[in-house]
Design a protein around this motif. Structure first.
Motif, PDB file in Angstrom:
ATOM      1  N   ALA A  32       0.669  -1.311  -0.284  1.00 39.61           N
ATOM      2  CA  ALA A  32       0.207  -0.056   0.115  1.00 39.61           C
ATOM      3  C   ALA A  32       0.597   1.121  -0.244  1.00 39.61           C
ATOM      4  CB  ALA A  32      -0.929  -0.054   1.246  1.00 39.61           C
ATOM      5  N   GLU A  33       0.358   2.338  -0.419  1.00 45.70           N
ATOM      6  CA  GLU A  33       0.864   3.665  -0.365  1.00 45.70           C
ATOM      7  C   GLU A  33       0.489   4.229   1.044  1.00 45.70           C
ATOM      8  OE1 GLU A  33       0.427   6.067  -3.629  1.00 45.70           O
ATOM      9  OE2 GLU A  33       1.958   4.884  -4.757  1.00 45.70           O
ATOM     10  N   PHE A  34       1.466   4.694   1.792  1.00 46.88           N
ATOM     11  CA  PHE A  34       0.967   5.240   3.133  1.00 46.88           C
ATOM     12  C   PHE A  34       1.197   6.802   3.160  1.00 46.88           C
ATOM     13  CE2 PHE A  34       1.720   0.759   3.965  1.00 46.88           C
ATOM     14  CZ  PHE A  34       0.613   0.592   4.646  1.00 46.88           C
ATOM     15  N   LEU A  35       0.213   7.457   3.873  1.00 41.52           N
ATOM     16  CA  LEU A  35       0.341   8.811   3.897  1.00 41.52           C
ATOM     17  C   LEU A  35       1.431   9.257   4.966  1.00 41.52           C
ATOM     18  CD1 LEU A  35      -3.564   9.707   3.369  1.00 41.52           C
ATOM     19  CD2 LEU A  35      -1.656   9.779   1.708  1.00 41.52           C
ATOM     20  N   ALA A  36       1.230   8.718   6.134  1.00 45.10           N
ATOM     21  CA  ALA A  36       2.156   8.985   7.289  1.00 45.10           C
ATOM     22  C   ALA A  36       2.460   7.557   7.915  1.00 45.10           C
ATOM     23  CB  ALA A  36       1.321   9.825   8.103  1.00 45.10           C
ATOM     24  N   GLN A  37       3.522   7.698   8.763  1.00 47.71           N
ATOM     25  CA  GLN A  37       3.974   6.320   9.382  1.00 47.71           C
ATOM     26  C   GLN A  37       4.246   6.816  10.872  1.00 47.71           C
ATOM     27  OE1 GLN A  37       6.907   4.686   6.912  1.00 47.71           O
ATOM     28  NE2 GLN A  37       5.750   3.163   6.067  1.00 47.71           N
ATOM     29  N   GLY A  38       3.973   5.971  11.940  1.00 51.94           N
ATOM     30  CA  GLY A  38       4.376   5.925  13.081  1.00 51.94           C
ATOM     31  C   GLY A  38       5.348   4.791  13.419  1.00 51.94           C
ATOM     32  N   VAL A  39       5.580   4.733  14.860  1.00 55.27           N
ATOM     33  CA  VAL A  39       6.380   3.693  15.035  1.00 55.27           C
ATOM     34  C   VAL A  39       5.913   2.205  14.966  1.00 55.27           C
ATOM     35  CG1 VAL A  39       7.583   2.518  17.204  1.00 55.27           C
ATOM     36  CG2 VAL A  39       7.623   5.165  17.049  1.00 55.27           C
ATOM     37  N   ARG A  40       4.630   2.083  14.979  1.00 55.09           N
ATOM     38  CA  ARG A  40       3.853   0.799  14.968  1.00 55.09           C
ATOM     39  C   ARG A  40       2.796   0.753  13.837  1.00 55.09           C
ATOM     40  NH1 ARG A  40       1.921  -2.075  19.711  1.00 55.09           N
ATOM     41  NH2 ARG A  40       0.830  -0.238  19.984  1.00 55.09           N
ATOM     42  N   THR A  41       2.590   1.956  13.274  1.00 58.44           N
ATOM     43  CA  THR A  41       1.319   2.044  12.523  1.00 58.44           C
ATOM     44  C   THR A  41       1.467   2.963  11.381  1.00 58.44           C
ATOM     45  OG1 THR A  41       0.312   3.986  13.716  1.00 58.44           O
ATOM     46  CG2 THR A  41      -0.360   1.557  14.528  1.00 58.44           C
ATOM     47  N   SER A  42       0.722   2.910  10.253  1.00 59.12           N
ATOM     48  CA  SER A  42       0.762   3.655   9.202  1.00 59.12           C
ATOM     49  C   SER A  42      -0.673   4.035   8.687  1.00 59.12           C
ATOM     50  CB  SER A  42       1.390   2.814   8.016  1.00 59.12           C
ATOM     51  OG  SER A  42       2.820   2.501   8.252  1.00 59.12           O
ATOM     52  N   LEU A  43      -0.788   5.049   8.210  1.00 56.81           N
ATOM     53  CA  LEU A  43      -1.926   5.821   7.886  1.00 56.81           C
ATOM     54  C   LEU A  43      -2.018   5.735   6.181  1.00 56.81           C
ATOM     55  CD1 LEU A  43      -4.379   7.389   9.007  1.00 56.81           C
ATOM     56  CD2 LEU A  43      -3.329   9.078   8.168  1.00 56.81           C
ATOM     57  N   ARG A  44      -3.184   5.022   5.765  1.00 59.99           N
ATOM     58  CA  ARG A  44      -3.373   5.228   4.363  1.00 59.99           C
ATOM     59  C   ARG A  44      -4.781   5.451   4.012  1.00 59.99           C
ATOM     60  NH1 ARG A  44      -5.979   0.869   2.230  1.00 59.99           N
ATOM     61  NH2 ARG A  44      -5.509  -1.171   3.150  1.00 59.99           N
ATOM     62  N   PRO A  45      -5.266   6.085   2.673  1.00 58.20           N
ATOM     63  CA  PRO A  45      -6.502   5.967   2.506  1.00 58.20           C
ATOM     64  C   PRO A  45      -7.436   4.665   2.436  1.00 58.20           C
ATOM     65  CG  PRO A  45      -5.239   7.331   0.727  1.00 58.20           C
ATOM     66  CD  PRO A  45      -4.359   6.411   1.712  1.00 58.20           C
ATOM     67  N   VAL A  46      -8.588   4.695   2.668  1.00 59.94           N
ATOM     68  CA  VAL A  46      -9.442   3.553   2.604  1.00 59.94           C
ATOM     69  C   VAL A  46      -9.819   3.455   1.293  1.00 59.94           C
ATOM     70  CG1 VAL A  46     -11.877   4.817   3.070  1.00 59.94           C
ATOM     71  CG2 VAL A  46     -11.389   2.290   3.570  1.00 59.94           C
ATOM     72  N   ARG A  47      -9.989   2.039   0.777  1.00 55.51           N
ATOM     73  CA  ARG A  47     -10.319   1.720  -0.520  1.00 55.51           C
ATOM     74  C   ARG A  47     -11.088   0.478  -0.752  1.00 55.51           C
ATOM     75  NH1 ARG A  47      -4.012   0.785  -0.723  1.00 55.51           N
ATOM     76  NH2 ARG A  47      -3.972  -1.183   0.020  1.00 55.51           N
ATOM     77  N   ARG A  48     -11.785   0.390  -1.879  1.00 51.82           N
ATOM     78  CA  ARG A  48     -12.461  -0.659  -2.032  1.00 51.82           C
ATOM     79  C   ARG A  48     -12.072  -1.945  -1.694  1.00 51.82           C
ATOM     80  NH1 ARG A  48     -14.625   3.577  -5.206  1.00 51.82           N
ATOM     81  NH2 ARG A  48     -16.981   3.810  -4.950  1.00 51.82           N
ATOM     82  N   SER A  49     -10.845  -1.993  -1.928  1.00 49.71           N
ATOM     83  CA  SER A  49     -10.191  -3.323  -1.984  1.00 49.71           C
ATOM     84  C   SER A  49     -10.112  -3.819  -0.513  1.00 49.71           C
ATOM     85  CB  SER A  49      -8.917  -3.492  -2.667  1.00 49.71           C
ATOM     86  OG  SER A  49      -8.063  -2.566  -1.956  1.00 49.71           O
ATOM     87  N   ASP A  50     -10.447  -2.818   0.339  1.00 52.02           N
ATOM     88  CA  ASP A  50     -10.369  -3.076   1.930  1.00 52.02           C
ATOM     89  C   ASP A  50     -11.691  -3.948   2.444  1.00 52.02           C
ATOM     90  OD1 ASP A  50      -7.951  -2.217   2.147  1.00 52.02           O
ATOM     91  OD2 ASP A  50      -8.623  -0.055   2.421  1.00 52.02           O
ATOM     92  N   CYS A  51     -12.808  -3.980   1.390  1.00 57.31           N
ATOM     93  CA  CYS A  51     -13.920  -4.365   2.107  1.00 57.31           C
ATOM     94  C   CYS A  51     -13.907  -5.696   2.761  1.00 57.31           C
ATOM     95  CB  CYS A  51     -14.823  -4.653   0.940  1.00 57.31           C
ATOM     96  SG  CYS A  51     -16.465  -5.110   1.103  1.00 57.31           S
ATOM     97  N   ALA A  52     -13.419  -6.848   2.285  1.00 58.65           N
ATOM     98  CA  ALA A  52     -13.475  -8.105   2.968  1.00 58.65           C
ATOM     99  C   ALA A  52     -12.924  -7.955   4.319  1.00 58.65           C
ATOM    100  CB  ALA A  52     -12.665  -9.238   2.111  1.00 58.65           C
ATOM    101  N   GLU A  53     -11.653  -7.385   4.460  1.00 60.40           N
ATOM    102  CA  GLU A  53     -11.072  -7.139   5.589  1.00 60.40           C
ATOM    103  C   GLU A  53     -11.661  -6.541   6.664  1.00 60.40           C
ATOM    104  OE1 GLU A  53      -6.538  -5.944   7.304  1.00 60.40           O
ATOM    105  OE2 GLU A  53      -6.913  -6.008   5.192  1.00 60.40           O
ATOM    106  N   VAL A  54     -12.175  -5.379   6.177  1.00 59.65           N
ATOM    107  CA  VAL A  54     -12.846  -4.511   7.030  1.00 59.65           C
ATOM    108  C   VAL A  54     -14.515  -5.031   7.505  1.00 59.65           C
ATOM    109  CG1 VAL A  54     -14.196  -2.122   7.564  1.00 59.65           C
ATOM    110  CG2 VAL A  54     -11.811  -2.149   6.335  1.00 59.65           C
ATOM    111  N   LEU A  55     -15.168  -5.714   6.682  1.00 56.28           N
ATOM    112  CA  LEU A  55     -16.291  -6.326   7.041  1.00 56.28           C
ATOM    113  C   LEU A  55     -15.895  -7.312   8.080  1.00 56.28           C
ATOM    114  CD1 LEU A  55     -18.412  -6.240   3.741  1.00 56.28           C
ATOM    115  CD2 LEU A  55     -18.468  -4.765   5.642  1.00 56.28           C
TER     116      LEU A  55
END
Length: 171
Positions: A32-55
């Protein structure tokens, strides 16, 4: 409700623990392309391909999210409508991912973005049961706040939470 205001000085921003970067490719399970990164996490835009995981995360977290998210359907159509909202300029939606695996651990959105003299928005977020209480959301929401100030140019974010949310220390 709480309000977060942008630090007034460049020194305050540069001394922050969180590092905000331009979108970069990070090697992870999802590349994925990330907008920001912390020590343990990263932030990226939500996208349609996240559907199965998020549900799947929503289903396993249904009891934890009651009564706040019970009204939202956990269907592919509802998720598509959710993602579609972020095509509007006054809304931004993100997922918080573990850096080492790319797995989604939370979601955060900035809604009701007002431009002009106000430059403000409302930030909302959700944790998932399997990773709750481990500090991922604390770091990820911090990344979203930094993104709101540094990239989106906002000066004020209003945080909205449920009054009876476990761990909420508000009124």
């Amino acid at each position: 409700m709480g309000y977060i205001r942008k630090p007034c000085s460049a020194a305050a921003v540069s001394s922050a623990v969180l590092v905000v970067r331009s979108p970069i490719a990070v090697s992870s399970a999802s590349s994925a392309e990330f907008l920001a990164q912390g020590v343990r996490t990263s932030l990226r835009p939500v996208r349609r391909s996240d559907c199965a995981e998020v549900l799947a995360l929503r289903r396993e977290s249904a009891e934890m999210h009651r009564p706040w998210l019970v009204a939202q359907e956990a269907t592919e159509e509802a998720f598509d409508a959710y993602v579609e909202r972020f095509d509007e300029p006054e809304q931004e939606g993100f997922v918080i991912c573990r850096r080492e695996s790319g797995a989604i651990v939370g979601s955060v959105a900035i809604y009701d973005i007002v431009r002009g003299p106000f430059q403000s928005g409302v930030i909302v977020y959700a944790a998932y049961a399997s990773t709750a209480g481990r500090g991922y959301l604390t770091e990820g929401v911090g990344l979203a706040v930094q993104h709101g100030f540094a990239v989106l140019g906002l000066c004020r974010l209003e945080a909205r939470t449920g009054r009876r949310t476990p761990g909420h220390r508000g009124y």
